[in-house]
Design an enzyme around this catalytic site. Sequence first.
Site, PDB file in Angstrom:
ATOM      1  CB  ALA A  63      -0.917  -0.002   1.223  1.00 26.07           C
ATOM      2  N   GLY A 108      -0.036  -5.376   0.750  1.00 21.02           N
ATOM      3  CA  GLY A 108      -1.153  -5.570  -0.170  1.00 21.02           C
ATOM      4  C   GLY A 108      -0.771  -6.320  -1.423  1.00 21.02           C
ATOM      5  CD  GLU A 111      -3.086  -8.097   2.808  1.00 21.91           C
ATOM      6  OE1 GLU A 111      -3.706  -8.341   3.856  1.00 21.91           O
ATOM      7  OE2 GLU A 111      -2.811  -6.934   2.430  1.00 21.91           O
ATOM      8  CD  GLU A 131       0.750  -5.739   6.108  1.00 22.25           C
ATOM      9  OE1 GLU A 131       0.186  -5.704   5.002  1.00 22.25           O
ATOM     10  OE2 GLU A 131       1.469  -6.696   6.471  1.00 22.25           O
TER      11      GLU A 131
END
Length: 256
Positions: A63, A108, A111, A131
């Site tokens: 992100a 992300g 993911e 994270e």
Amino acid sequence: MTIVLEKRNGCALLTLNRPEALNALSFDILREIGEAFDEVAGWKDVRALLITGAGEKAFCAGADIKELRNRTLTQQKRGAEFGQSVFGKLDNLAIASIALVNGYAFGGGAELALASTFRLAGANAVFGLPEIKLGLIPGYGGTQRLPRLIGEGRALEIIMTGRSVKAEEAERIGLVSMIADGDLIEAGFDFAGRFTRYSLPALEFARRAVQRSGDAPLHEGLQLEADLSTLAYQTRDAEEGMAAFEEKRKPEFADE
């Protein structure tokens, strides 16, 4: 163009096209990805979706952290739910998806790869959900998809330490299907060719049954398997496949 979507070799190929930013995800790019998935869902002439990142350094570095700062609790929750909904569209596609991970797949980006049906790694691939190092946890599905893929213990260790997983370990623990030699995109098309020659309805039924196994009690999963197996028997492709077997020839599936 931050997203490039094209048709090639009977498949859809989606490329994250921000190599100067390591193909990092902003909310605008997430929206574009979701729109691309919707477009692919409407294509009737593709048999798999391949996803990769432009450049040699990164599939997707995660992100855009600047966007995540100074947001209200409501904004943060809606942002996480939005990312989850975009990646969840891969589950609902009638065709399988293959993440071609070249370089970094962090946050992300990891993911997005986890949400794909399959993952292929280049030799330089590195996965991570870092994270925790920012005082955060994964929010786009990582805490749910990673343990389903590699087991709870390994997933907890990776998520709670925030460490990176290189290609060889990723293959060993089942995070990726294979490490590709040579051109990763061509390897992706070759991999897709292993299953795209079969009946699309049967492929979709198989995916649905296996996906359900991760969150359903055994008796419910078995019932779904019986239902989908029965549906598969009713297709023209099933009749063609069984006839071809008896006649000792290759089947000619029509996806019906």
